[in-house]
Design an enzyme around this catalytic site. Structure first.
Site, short mmCIF file in Angstrom:
data_model
loop_
_atom_site.label_atom_id
_atom_site.label_comp_id
_atom_site.label_asym_id
_atom_site.label_seq_id
_atom_site.Cartn_x
_atom_site.Cartn_y
_atom_site.Cartn_z
N SER A 42 0.90 -1.07 0.09
CA SER A 42 -0.13 0.00 -0.08
C SER A 42 0.80 1.24 -0.09
O SER A 42 0.48 2.43 -0.55
CB SER A 42 -0.91 0.03 1.25
OG SER A 42 -0.41 0.16 2.40
N HIS B 3 8.43 3.36 9.13
CA HIS B 3 8.30 2.48 10.07
C HIS B 3 6.76 2.85 10.86
O HIS B 3 6.61 4.18 11.32
CB HIS B 3 9.12 2.51 11.11
CG HIS B 3 9.29 1.48 12.52
ND1 HIS B 3 9.52 0.27 12.14
CD2 HIS B 3 8.82 1.92 13.79
CE1 HIS B 3 8.94 -0.15 13.51
NE2 HIS B 3 8.97 0.49 14.21
N THR C 192 20.21 3.00 8.79
CA THR C 192 21.24 2.73 9.08
C THR C 192 21.60 1.39 9.63
O THR C 192 20.68 0.68 9.92
CB THR C 192 21.87 3.67 10.38
OG1 THR C 192 20.91 3.48 11.43
CG2 THR C 192 21.88 5.26 10.07
C1 GRF Z 1 3.54 -0.60 6.84
O1 GRF Z 1 3.13 -0.46 8.00
C2 GRF Z 1 5.11 -0.05 7.06
O2 GRF Z 1 5.30 1.11 7.97
C3 GRF Z 1 6.01 -1.37 7.60
O3 GRF Z 1 5.35 -2.25 6.82
C4 GRF Z 1 4.02 -1.99 6.76
C5 GRF Z 1 4.12 -2.16 5.03
O4 GRF Z 1 2.86 -1.98 4.42
N1 GRF Z 1 7.38 -1.06 7.50
P1 GRF Z 1 2.61 -1.85 2.93
O5 GRF Z 1 2.89 -3.26 2.31
O6 GRF Z 1 3.16 -0.60 2.35
O7 GRF Z 1 0.83 -1.91 2.76
#
Ligand code: GRF
Length: 226
Positions: free
Chosen positions: A15, A111, A143
């Site tokens: 997404s 994140h 990092t």
């Molecule tokens: C998101 O919540 C992102 O912050 C984390 O993994 C999830 C990925 O979701 N690192 P998507 O595949 O972009 O829908």
């Protein structure tokens, strides 16, 4: 100046990849998603890239004997795509220090927590368990220290009494979809200045929803009455 090329690394739903593609279509990314790398053949993100005609390279970690071999193949694929920026958008493999070092200052990660709180997995469940009243998401430079690089932008929202993990995750994800394109755009427009652990964002554009930092003085008022 040529438009910056962006290689996006994904593992799953995709997404955030969609949000980047959408922003590019609307002229709001400042760069072009020119390649996608994925470590899982069954990831929905692969179909999203294909639907938009973006070249996708599968580098399946399970086909390699060890992390070193996987990272060598992944690095070769990234370098062949010749990106100015690499974005980890739900890429679920830990990358080693040597690998990360090759792309220092030009690899971003999204994140789903307000770092440095809740690095790692299950961030929404852990945020609820800890009882925090403010939660959100972070875009940071990558990092060797997982989920710890210099913070570029953060999006914050209030945790509601009625929130369960799914409800909180959905609101944070919607915020991610604003935050990541905004951070990528700032990078592409050369508006990010890294100074040690801190990143200065020149002329930060504040997305409309929730509370996104850097913010205006007026928006800061939003944070008090949670
Ligand atoms: C998101 O919540 C992102 O912050 C984390 O993994 C999830 C990925 O979701 N690192 P998507 O595949 O972009 O829908």
């Amino acid at each position: 100046m040529a438009i910056p090329r962006i290689t996006v690394l994904v593992s799953g739903r995709g997404s955030n990849l969609s949000a980047l593609i959408e922003a590019e279509r609307n002229g709001l990314l400042g760069g072009t998603v020119s390649a996608v790398m994925c470590n899982r053949a069954d990831a929905p993100a692969v179909a999203i890239a294909a639907a938009h005609g973006i070249a996708t390279t599968l580098v399946e970690h399970r086909r390699f004997a060890d992390r070193g071999a996987f990272e060598a193949a992944l690095g070769a694929a990234i370098d062949a795509s010749d990106p100015q920026l690499i974005v980890l958008a739900g890429f679920m493999r830990v990358l080693g220090a040597a690998f990360v070092g090759r792309y220092e200052g030009r690899m971003l990660n999204i994140h789903p927590s307000l770092l440095p709180s809740f690095p790692g997995l299950d961030t929404h469940r852990r945020a609820l368990a800890a009882g925090v009243r403010v939660h959100g998401c972070t875009v940071h430079f990558v990092t060797a220290d997982v989920d710890h690089g210099p913070i570029v932008m953060q999006g914050a929202l209030a945790v509601h009494d009625a929130d369960d993990e799914a409800a909180l995750a959905a609101r944070v994800l919607a915020l991610e979809h604003q935050l990541l394109p905004a951070a990528v755009r700032a990078f592409c427009e050369r508006r990010l200045v890294i100074a040690g652990e801190r990143v200065r964002v020149i002329d930060g554009v504040v997305p409309a929803t929730a509370l996104v930092v850097p913010l205006s003085a007026a928006a800061a008022d939003l944070i008090s009455p949670v």
